[in-house]
Design a protein around this motif. Sequence first.
Motif, PDB file in Angstrom:
ATOM      1  N   HIS A  84       1.004  -1.577  -0.043  1.00 32.22           N
ATOM      2  CA  HIS A  84      -0.140   0.162  -0.133  1.00 32.22           C
ATOM      3  C   HIS A  84       0.730   1.281  -0.047  1.00 32.22           C
ATOM      4  O   HIS A  84      -0.069   2.467  -0.424  1.00 32.22           O
ATOM      5  N   ARG A  85       2.349   1.883  -0.215  1.00 30.32           N
ATOM      6  CA  ARG A  85       3.237   2.574   0.217  1.00 30.32           C
ATOM      7  C   ARG A  85       4.571   2.270  -0.194  1.00 30.32           C
ATOM      8  O   ARG A  85       5.148   2.052   0.275  1.00 30.32           O
ATOM      9  N   PRO A  86       4.527   1.274  -1.779  1.00 31.82           N
ATOM     10  CA  PRO A  86       5.552   0.978  -2.400  1.00 31.82           C
ATOM     11  C   PRO A  86       6.675   1.792  -1.858  1.00 31.82           C
ATOM     12  O   PRO A  86       8.290   1.773  -1.337  1.00 31.82           O
ATOM     13  N   SER A  87       6.493   3.382  -2.257  1.00 30.33           N
ATOM     14  CA  SER A  87       7.770   3.810  -1.606  1.00 30.33           C
ATOM     15  C   SER A  87       8.445   3.918  -0.495  1.00 30.33           C
ATOM     16  O   SER A  87       9.323   4.066  -0.593  1.00 30.33           O
ATOM     17  N   LEU A  88       7.611   3.982   1.109  1.00 26.87           N
ATOM     18  CA  LEU A  88       7.589   3.876   2.356  1.00 26.87           C
ATOM     19  C   LEU A  88       8.553   2.433   2.476  1.00 26.87           C
ATOM     20  O   LEU A  88       9.849   2.399   3.238  1.00 26.87           O
ATOM     21  N   PHE A  89       7.924   1.975   1.330  1.00 26.33           N
ATOM     22  CA  PHE A  89       8.944   0.160   1.890  1.00 26.33           C
ATOM     23  C   PHE A  89      10.420   0.420   1.356  1.00 26.33           C
ATOM     24  O   PHE A  89      11.284  -0.212   1.915  1.00 26.33           O
ATOM     25  N   ARG A  90       9.935   0.969  -0.093  1.00 22.07           N
ATOM     26  CA  ARG A  90      11.591   0.501  -0.850  1.00 22.07           C
ATOM     27  C   ARG A  90      12.880   1.452   0.388  1.00 22.07           C
ATOM     28  O   ARG A  90      14.029   1.736   0.050  1.00 22.07           O
ATOM     29  N   LEU A  91      12.415   2.552   0.797  1.00 22.78           N
ATOM     30  CA  LEU A  91      12.946   3.839   1.512  1.00 22.78           C
ATOM     31  C   LEU A  91      13.656   2.996   2.725  1.00 22.78           C
ATOM     32  O   LEU A  91      14.429   3.462   2.861  1.00 22.78           O
ATOM     33  N   ILE A  92      12.329   1.832   3.439  1.00 21.43           N
ATOM     34  CA  ILE A  92      13.122   1.529   5.030  1.00 21.43           C
ATOM     35  C   ILE A  92      13.842   0.586   4.491  1.00 21.43           C
ATOM     36  O   ILE A  92      15.301   0.266   5.527  1.00 21.43           O
ATOM     37  N   VAL A  93      13.807  -0.427   3.197  1.00 21.75           N
ATOM     38  CA  VAL A  93      14.866  -1.102   3.009  1.00 21.75           C
ATOM     39  C   VAL A  93      15.674  -1.128   2.887  1.00 21.75           C
ATOM     40  O   VAL A  93      16.936  -1.503   2.836  1.00 21.75           O
ATOM     41  N   GLY A  94      15.883   0.329   2.154  1.00 21.61           N
ATOM     42  CA  GLY A  94      16.815   0.885   1.790  1.00 21.61           C
ATOM     43  C   GLY A  94      17.967   1.611   2.843  1.00 21.61           C
ATOM     44  O   GLY A  94      19.424   0.851   2.260  1.00 21.61           O
ATOM     45  N   MET A  95      17.079   1.445   3.672  1.00 29.66           N
ATOM     46  CA  MET A  95      18.364   1.850   4.413  1.00 29.66           C
ATOM     47  C   MET A  95      18.716   0.784   5.481  1.00 29.66           C
ATOM     48  O   MET A  95      19.858   0.475   5.643  1.00 29.66           O
ATOM     49  N   ASP A  96      18.102  -0.456   5.453  1.00 29.95           N
ATOM     50  CA  ASP A  96      18.879  -1.301   5.670  1.00 29.95           C
ATOM     51  C   ASP A  96      19.735  -2.115   4.775  1.00 29.95           C
ATOM     52  O   ASP A  96      21.010  -2.372   5.394  1.00 29.95           O
ATOM     53  N   ILE A  97      19.706  -1.611   3.406  1.00 29.43           N
ATOM     54  CA  ILE A  97      20.303  -2.592   2.481  1.00 29.43           C
ATOM     55  C   ILE A  97      21.905  -1.353   2.669  1.00 29.43           C
ATOM     56  O   ILE A  97      23.080  -2.523   2.662  1.00 29.43           O
ATOM     57  N   ASN A  98      21.376  -0.334   2.797  1.00 31.10           N
ATOM     58  CA  ASN A  98      23.310   0.491   3.452  1.00 31.10           C
ATOM     59  C   ASN A  98      23.758   0.998   5.185  1.00 31.10           C
ATOM     60  O   ASN A  98      23.716   1.373   5.140  1.00 31.10           O
ATOM     61  N   ASN A  99      23.222  -0.619   5.581  1.00 31.17           N
ATOM     62  CA  ASN A  99      23.887  -0.772   6.917  1.00 31.17           C
ATOM     63  C   ASN A  99      23.176   0.068   7.800  1.00 31.17           C
ATOM     64  O   ASN A  99      23.804   0.500   8.634  1.00 31.17           O
ATOM     65  N   GLY A 100      22.476   0.143   7.669  1.00 27.34           N
ATOM     66  CA  GLY A 100      21.496   1.442   9.001  1.00 27.34           C
ATOM     67  C   GLY A 100      21.490   2.951   8.354  1.00 27.34           C
ATOM     68  O   GLY A 100      20.633   3.594   9.298  1.00 27.34           O
ATOM     69  N   ILE A 101      21.371   3.337   7.156  1.00 24.56           N
ATOM     70  CA  ILE A 101      21.455   4.923   6.711  1.00 24.56           C
ATOM     71  C   ILE A 101      21.175   4.782   5.510  1.00 24.56           C
ATOM     72  O   ILE A 101      21.847   4.228   4.968  1.00 24.56           O
ATOM     73  N   ILE A 102      20.619   6.068   5.251  1.00 23.06           N
ATOM     74  CA  ILE A 102      20.112   6.073   3.849  1.00 23.06           C
ATOM     75  C   ILE A 102      20.247   7.807   3.779  1.00 23.06           C
ATOM     76  O   ILE A 102      19.826   9.102   4.782  1.00 23.06           O
ATOM     77  N   SER A 103      21.305   8.404   2.728  1.00 22.14           N
ATOM     78  CA  SER A 103      21.253   9.584   2.159  1.00 22.14           C
ATOM     79  C   SER A 103      19.583  10.086   1.903  1.00 22.14           C
ATOM     80  O   SER A 103      19.236   9.743   1.201  1.00 22.14           O
ATOM     81  N   TYR A 104      19.639  11.740   1.859  1.00 21.82           N
ATOM     82  CA  TYR A 104      18.142  12.174   1.383  1.00 21.82           C
ATOM     83  C   TYR A 104      18.660  11.829   0.075  1.00 21.82           C
ATOM     84  O   TYR A 104      17.239  11.250  -0.674  1.00 21.82           O
ATOM     85  N   TYR A 105      19.767  11.940  -1.022  1.00 21.41           N
ATOM     86  CA  TYR A 105      19.975  12.174  -2.290  1.00 21.41           C
ATOM     87  C   TYR A 105      19.457  10.536  -2.766  1.00 21.41           C
ATOM     88  O   TYR A 105      18.225  10.129  -3.314  1.00 21.41           O
TER      89      TYR A 105
END
Length: 553
Positions: A84-105
């Motif tokens: 129901h919120r794919p963008s939110l899902f990808r953001l959270i998973v992206g943070m996990d992929i990057n070892n607990g951090i993700i930049s604004y870009y």
Amino acid sequence: MNRHEEFIEKLLFSNSYMLAQDLNVALQTEFGVSGPYGRKIIERAVEAYVIVPSAIRFGKNQFAYVHPKKQLTKDLVLQIAAKHRPSLFRLIVGMDINNGIISYYEAMKIAGCPVEEGKTKNDSVDKLFLEVELLGYASQFANKDGVRFLVSSRDAKHADYLMAKAFKQMSIDAMFVPDILRALQRFNIISNDRVLYRNKTEPQLGVNHNNFKWDAIAYTRTTGINEARSSESNTYDKQTLVVLDVIVSRKYTDHDLQGFLSRIQGTISSVKTGKRKVLPIVIYSGIESRILINRIKKLGFLSFDLGTIYGSKIYRIIECIQSVKNTDDFTEGTIDDRIEEALETIENTGQADNLSNIKGDLFESLMFPVLNTIFSGSDIETSKELKNRNEGKTEKYEYDYIIRNSRLREITIIELKGFASSRYIDLGDIDRNNTLTWFFGRTLPFAKKMLQNDGLKITASYITTANFTSEGIEFLEGLQNGALKPNVLDVWYDGTKLLNLLKEHGFQKPLELVQKYYIKAEPSKVKVPFGAEDMPYEIETALQTDLPDLGDF
């Protein structure tokens, strides 16, 4: 507890969660109530603590509800968001992929967020960051340069370290882009006159086009046989826009692809009539699975493994570069071996010309322990950008090294060029990059203006492994006896003078590496100005054409 509440309580006890609309439909079916009355029943159930709402909304602006004895765990939120919120899902998973951090870009890329909210239906990064904070999964931080990051709650105490490491990884992704673009030009996939790309100094910016961020954009006239050939078109609206998604520092995932696709769909629909012609290209050094490769092909995207462009040794080169960039100890000997392995691999694979940008960056890293020793006790900033905004316009330049020495009351601006020794840097003019006048007549005066309040004398040194034309040497010799000369360096060093400098100060390993990989033979008798015969493949800034409508890079 009334009958409505009893029904809701049993329903939520048997289900892991329910969205507001689904719960309302169940009430209407069971009791024959209207939609508005169903919503009122749900509100009262929340007030009576019969059910617990989520901290954020999901599809169609709905809350998710759980039983009080259950928790809206992160896994459950991801389950709901995936649907129901794919963008939110990808953001959270992206943070996990990057070892607990993700930049604004990176969040804008993987979540498919627009630059400006309101022009599309896509969620903004600001909204997503706030929602992840409300869920308690992460907190926002900014580094000393104001670059924003989202750091997981469990890693918040290490935020400064994680931000520094993440920024280096972003720089590694960006530093490969110029060489990749040159390869695509050689393959005739993109044209060479309108190209913008993500800069390694400010990898948090990327290219702003059609209200989305890209690692690089270009145009192509290559469309095969067609009645209206793009190769004969002089206007860019008739050419195909090429957009690149480049990830080198980690594996490319399906989440990256979905974020890329979301941005492309927004771009295709951005024109007033018809649809924008777009050619997407994915560049990676590793990929999640063969299934993902097939998915990219089915979408009609081009994809290139760096190994297919530069050979399988490129993976070891990337590892060496990551090791150099991630080290905190830049004393001589600690990074020399890694730099040497990268340079040797580049040389042995015959990719020296194709990876000229990478060689230049390695030269900058190689010179750090040298300059750190010569300017002992000084404050050294590398890849420093100075910018000034005036009358709505921003002027900015990158400086390889800015060295402050309080004892000598001096600031020294260092310009480094790790070019092949067969090249000759000419005098040029203030509008042509990689020339002496560009530095001494344009970027250096700008630095003087920006640093004048420090109250220190501004000096400069131009150091290259290449050579200067006779006109250039005459110009530099005139500066050598002037106020620009630093206390501990000359104003200029070509390859020969640089070797002497390294020898005089006892830098044996850097001396060997510079001599072996940059100054291999006597210079050509024909003095060719840098990049004159094969522009723009050898000139990085030929890829940095100023296009106001395409945003910054």
